[in-house]
Scaffold this motif. Structure first.
Motif, PDB file in Angstrom:
ATOM      1  N   GLY A 116       0.829  -1.194   0.000  1.00 45.58           N
ATOM      2  CA  GLY A 116       0.000   0.000   0.000  1.00 45.58           C
ATOM      3  C   GLY A 116       0.863   1.243   0.000  1.00 45.58           C
ATOM      4  O   GLY A 116       2.027   1.219  -0.415  1.00 45.58           O
ATOM      5  N   SER A 117       0.301   2.316   0.480  1.00 45.11           N
ATOM      6  CA  SER A 117       1.033   3.578   0.543  1.00 45.11           C
ATOM      7  C   SER A 117       0.455   4.435   1.661  1.00 45.11           C
ATOM      8  O   SER A 117      -0.664   4.214   2.114  1.00 45.11           O
ATOM      9  N   ASP A 118       1.245   5.387   2.097  1.00 42.15           N
ATOM     10  CA  ASP A 118       0.820   6.332   3.130  1.00 42.15           C
ATOM     11  C   ASP A 118       0.346   5.614   4.400  1.00 42.15           C
ATOM     12  O   ASP A 118      -0.619   6.030   5.040  1.00 42.15           O
ATOM     13  N   GLY A 119       1.028   4.522   4.752  1.00 41.31           N
ATOM     14  CA  GLY A 119       0.722   3.829   5.995  1.00 41.31           C
ATOM     15  C   GLY A 119      -0.530   2.991   5.974  1.00 41.31           C
ATOM     16  O   GLY A 119      -1.025   2.586   7.034  1.00 41.31           O
ATOM     17  N   VAL A 120      -1.062   2.687   4.775  1.00 44.70           N
ATOM     18  CA  VAL A 120      -2.258   1.851   4.646  1.00 44.70           C
ATOM     19  C   VAL A 120      -2.031   0.846   3.521  1.00 44.70           C
ATOM     20  O   VAL A 120      -1.577   1.230   2.437  1.00 44.70           O
ATOM     21  N   PHE A 121      -2.337  -0.424   3.772  1.00 42.55           N
ATOM     22  CA  PHE A 121      -2.275  -1.423   2.702  1.00 42.55           C
ATOM     23  C   PHE A 121      -3.487  -1.234   1.795  1.00 42.55           C
ATOM     24  O   PHE A 121      -3.360  -0.804   0.659  1.00 42.55           O
ATOM     25  N   ALA A 122      -4.661  -1.555   2.293  1.00 44.68           N
ATOM     26  CA  ALA A 122      -5.899  -1.311   1.550  1.00 44.68           C
ATOM     27  C   ALA A 122      -7.060  -1.414   2.515  1.00 44.68           C
ATOM     28  O   ALA A 122      -7.197  -2.402   3.228  1.00 44.68           O
ATOM     29  N   SER A 123      -7.890  -0.391   2.527  1.00 46.89           N
ATOM     30  CA  SER A 123      -8.982  -0.334   3.500  1.00 46.89           C
ATOM     31  C   SER A 123     -10.181  -1.165   3.083  1.00 46.89           C
ATOM     32  O   SER A 123     -11.163  -1.242   3.805  1.00 46.89           O
ATOM     33  N   GLY A 124     -10.111  -1.818   1.922  1.00 49.48           N
ATOM     34  CA  GLY A 124     -11.217  -2.652   1.465  1.00 49.48           C
ATOM     35  C   GLY A 124     -11.774  -2.143   0.156  1.00 49.48           C
ATOM     36  O   GLY A 124     -11.093  -1.461  -0.613  1.00 49.48           O
ATOM     37  N   ALA A 125     -13.015  -2.490  -0.100  1.00 47.55           N
ATOM     38  CA  ALA A 125     -13.678  -1.987  -1.301  1.00 47.55           C
ATOM     39  C   ALA A 125     -14.084  -0.534  -1.083  1.00 47.55           C
ATOM     40  O   ALA A 125     -14.182  -0.055   0.044  1.00 47.55           O
ATOM     41  N   ASP A 126     -14.287   0.162  -2.179  1.00 52.95           N
ATOM     42  CA  ASP A 126     -14.760   1.547  -2.115  1.00 52.95           C
ATOM     43  C   ASP A 126     -16.246   1.500  -1.751  1.00 52.95           C
ATOM     44  O   ASP A 126     -17.091   1.134  -2.564  1.00 52.95           O
ATOM     45  N   ILE A 127     -16.567   1.855  -0.497  1.00 53.91           N
ATOM     46  CA  ILE A 127     -17.933   1.694   0.000  1.00 53.91           C
ATOM     47  C   ILE A 127     -18.924   2.531  -0.801  1.00 53.91           C
ATOM     48  O   ILE A 127     -20.056   2.095  -1.070  1.00 53.91           O
ATOM     49  N   ALA A 128     -18.507   3.726  -1.212  1.00 55.12           N
ATOM     50  CA  ALA A 128     -19.416   4.578  -1.982  1.00 55.12           C
ATOM     51  C   ALA A 128     -19.834   3.892  -3.275  1.00 55.12           C
ATOM     52  O   ALA A 128     -20.994   3.983  -3.701  1.00 55.12           O
ATOM     53  N   ARG A 129     -18.894   3.165  -3.890  1.00 55.08           N
ATOM     54  CA  ARG A 129     -19.231   2.444  -5.123  1.00 55.08           C
ATOM     55  C   ARG A 129     -19.893   1.106  -4.811  1.00 55.08           C
ATOM     56  O   ARG A 129     -20.748   0.641  -5.566  1.00 55.08           O
ATOM     57  N   LEU A 130     -19.487   0.499  -3.714  1.00 53.76           N
ATOM     58  CA  LEU A 130     -20.091  -0.778  -3.325  1.00 53.76           C
ATOM     59  C   LEU A 130     -21.579  -0.609  -3.042  1.00 53.76           C
ATOM     60  O   LEU A 130     -22.383  -1.503  -3.307  1.00 53.76           O
ATOM     61  N   LEU A 131     -21.953   0.536  -2.506  1.00 51.84           N
ATOM     62  CA  LEU A 131     -23.352   0.818  -2.217  1.00 51.84           C
ATOM     63  C   LEU A 131     -24.216   0.721  -3.472  1.00 51.84           C
ATOM     64  O   LEU A 131     -25.386   0.336  -3.410  1.00 51.84           O
ATOM     65  N   GLU A 132     -23.625   1.039  -4.620  1.00 52.81           N
ATOM     66  CA  GLU A 132     -24.375   1.052  -5.872  1.00 52.81           C
ATOM     67  C   GLU A 132     -24.484  -0.335  -6.516  1.00 52.81           C
ATOM     68  O   GLU A 132     -25.272  -0.527  -7.433  1.00 52.81           O
ATOM     69  N   ARG A 133     -23.681  -1.283  -6.043  1.00 50.89           N
ATOM     70  CA  ARG A 133     -23.686  -2.606  -6.672  1.00 50.89           C
ATOM     71  C   ARG A 133     -24.929  -3.392  -6.282  1.00 50.89           C
ATOM     72  O   ARG A 133     -25.405  -3.318  -5.157  1.00 50.89           O
ATOM     73  N   ARG A 134     -25.404  -4.196  -7.239  1.00 50.62           N
ATOM     74  CA  ARG A 134     -26.613  -4.989  -7.037  1.00 50.62           C
ATOM     75  C   ARG A 134     -26.326  -6.467  -7.292  1.00 50.62           C
ATOM     76  O   ARG A 134     -25.179  -6.888  -7.398  1.00 50.62           O
ATOM     77  N   ARG A 135     -27.391  -7.230  -7.414  1.00 45.37           N
ATOM     78  CA  ARG A 135     -27.302  -8.685  -7.525  1.00 45.37           C
ATOM     79  C   ARG A 135     -26.351  -9.133  -8.642  1.00 45.37           C
ATOM     80  O   ARG A 135     -25.484  -9.996  -8.429  1.00 45.37           O
TER      81      ARG A 135
ATOM     82  N   LEU B 115      -5.416  -6.389  10.445  1.00 46.51           N
ATOM     83  CA  LEU B 115      -6.116  -7.188   9.441  1.00 46.51           C
ATOM     84  C   LEU B 115      -7.465  -7.636   9.966  1.00 46.51           C
ATOM     85  O   LEU B 115      -7.570  -8.115  11.103  1.00 46.51           O
ATOM     86  N   GLY B 116      -8.493  -7.500   9.140  1.00 47.51           N
ATOM     87  CA  GLY B 116      -9.811  -7.933   9.559  1.00 47.51           C
ATOM     88  C   GLY B 116     -10.818  -7.898   8.433  1.00 47.51           C
ATOM     89  O   GLY B 116     -10.550  -7.375   7.344  1.00 47.51           O
ATOM     90  N   ASN B 117     -11.974  -8.472   8.715  1.00 42.51           N
ATOM     91  CA  ASN B 117     -13.067  -8.530   7.728  1.00 42.51           C
ATOM     92  C   ASN B 117     -14.371  -8.082   8.376  1.00 42.51           C
ATOM     93  O   ASN B 117     -15.130  -8.905   8.889  1.00 42.51           O
ATOM     94  N   PRO B 118     -14.629  -6.772   8.337  1.00 44.35           N
ATOM     95  CA  PRO B 118     -15.816  -6.227   8.997  1.00 44.35           C
ATOM     96  C   PRO B 118     -17.064  -6.185   8.111  1.00 44.35           C
ATOM     97  O   PRO B 118     -18.009  -5.453   8.406  1.00 44.35           O
ATOM     98  N   GLU B 119     -17.091  -6.984   7.042  1.00 41.92           N
ATOM     99  CA  GLU B 119     -18.171  -6.859   6.063  1.00 41.92           C
ATOM    100  C   GLU B 119     -19.562  -7.046   6.654  1.00 41.92           C
ATOM    101  O   GLU B 119     -20.518  -6.376   6.235  1.00 41.92           O
ATOM    102  N   THR B 120     -19.722  -7.980   7.613  1.00 42.77           N
ATOM    103  CA  THR B 120     -21.067  -8.214   8.132  1.00 42.77           C
ATOM    104  C   THR B 120     -21.620  -6.988   8.852  1.00 42.77           C
ATOM    105  O   THR B 120     -22.838  -6.834   8.955  1.00 42.77           O
ATOM    106  N   SER B 121     -20.749  -6.106   9.325  1.00 40.57           N
ATOM    107  CA  SER B 121     -21.235  -4.866   9.951  1.00 40.57           C
ATOM    108  C   SER B 121     -21.842  -3.926   8.921  1.00 40.57           C
ATOM    109  O   SER B 121     -22.557  -2.990   9.275  1.00 40.57           O
ATOM    110  N   LEU B 122     -21.553  -4.184   7.626  1.00 41.60           N
ATOM    111  CA  LEU B 122     -22.079  -3.365   6.539  1.00 41.60           C
ATOM    112  C   LEU B 122     -23.211  -4.068   5.793  1.00 41.60           C
ATOM    113  O   LEU B 122     -23.657  -3.589   4.749  1.00 41.60           O
ATOM    114  N   GLY B 123     -23.631  -5.223   6.310  1.00 45.56           N
ATOM    115  CA  GLY B 123     -24.753  -5.916   5.696  1.00 45.56           C
ATOM    116  C   GLY B 123     -24.387  -6.810   4.531  1.00 45.56           C
ATOM    117  O   GLY B 123     -25.264  -7.194   3.751  1.00 45.56           O
ATOM    118  N   ILE B 124     -23.106  -7.142   4.394  1.00 50.15           N
ATOM    119  CA  ILE B 124     -22.672  -8.050   3.334  1.00 50.15           C
ATOM    120  C   ILE B 124     -21.729  -9.083   3.949  1.00 50.15           C
ATOM    121  O   ILE B 124     -21.501  -9.085   5.167  1.00 50.15           O
TER     122      ILE B 124
END
Length: 248
Positions: free
Chosen positions: A55-74, A126-135
């Motif tokens: 990663g860069s600037d002290g972050v590997f990767a914070s996950g998916a882009d939530i703003a764009r993930l919100l728009e994704r559907r089935r 390291l972690g997987n907080p996806e269920t807190s976001l409903g996925i």
């Protein structure tokens, strides 16, 4: 190789360094990043080399882009946008090293799980907080993580939202070494140097057979060894070894 503005790529003879760089989103993985990483994979499938991802600037990767993930559907879920990429990363011919500095969450963590080696800085989380976001973490955590750390800890990460710090990840075997942040890149290169010192064909076949289906063994092992027993590198390396030992 073509890349996006969110990736820095350093190509060398025996390795490629890819650095995620989307500081405005803490290196969240968006469609452009996915497309660029597919281009990197295509180049490495054509010309196999070690891949180092950081990663860069002290972050590997914070996950998916939530703003764009919100728009994704089935249909987006069924397309396997991230899962398809991470399967491709895991199947690259030569080993993949994830150098994890700071946060590696959600899809960022799943990218790291797809690597053959994970090394971390002291600031890694390291972690997987996806269920807190409903996925759910649908890009590898639900099956790779169990194999990496065992079912009880994997369930704690996925179902209870636990985040591991660097020492906890080291104890669990999720990462193999921990370094100061300013030493992480050098540690990744040192590991890549050790891999690159070995015969590339033997390394590629060892990785391929390592990941073969259980019922493919031992036939896959024997077939790979048969190929290597006829390779010029085998004769050159074994002859050099015997000469160093004074046996020829």
């Amino acid at each position: 190789m073509p890349v996006s503005p969110g990736l820095f790529v350093d190509e060398r003879a025996d390795r490629v360094h890819v650095r995620l760089h989307r500081p405005e989103t803490r290196n969240a993985i968006d469609q452009e990043t996915v497309t660029a990483l597919h281009a990197v994979c295509a180049a490495l499938e054509e010309h196999p080399r070690i891949l180092v991802v950081s990663g860069s600037d002290g972050v590997f990767a914070s996950g998916a882009d939530i703003a764009r993930l919100l728009e994704r559907r089935r249909d987006d879920a069924l397309a396997g946008i991230n899962s398809g990429l991470f399967v491709r990363v895991a199947r690259l011919p030569m080993p993949v090293i994830a150098a994890i500095d700071g946060w590696a969450l959600g899809g960022g963590a799943e990218l790291a799980y797809a690597a053959d080696f994970r090394i971390a800085s002291t600031t890694a989380r390291l972690g997987n907080p996806e269920t807190s976001l409903g996925i759910i973490p649908a890009a590898g955590a639900l099956w790779r993580l169990r194999d990496l750390v065992g079912e009880p800890l994997a369930k704690e990460l996925v179902l209870a939202g636990r985040v591991l710090n660097a020492q906890e990840a080291l104890t669990a075997g999720l990462v193999t070494s921990v370094h100061e942040p300013d030493e992480l890149s050098a540690a990744a290169d040192a590991l890549a140097d050790r891999i690159a010192a070995n015969d590339p064909l033997a390394t590629r076949l060892a990785k391929e057979v390592f990941h073969a289906a259980a019922d493919a063994h031992p036939r896959a092992d024997d077939e790979a060894q048969a190929l290597l027993f006829e390779s010029p590198a085998k004769f050159e390396r074994m002859t050099a070894f015997l000469e160093r030992k004074g046996k020829r």
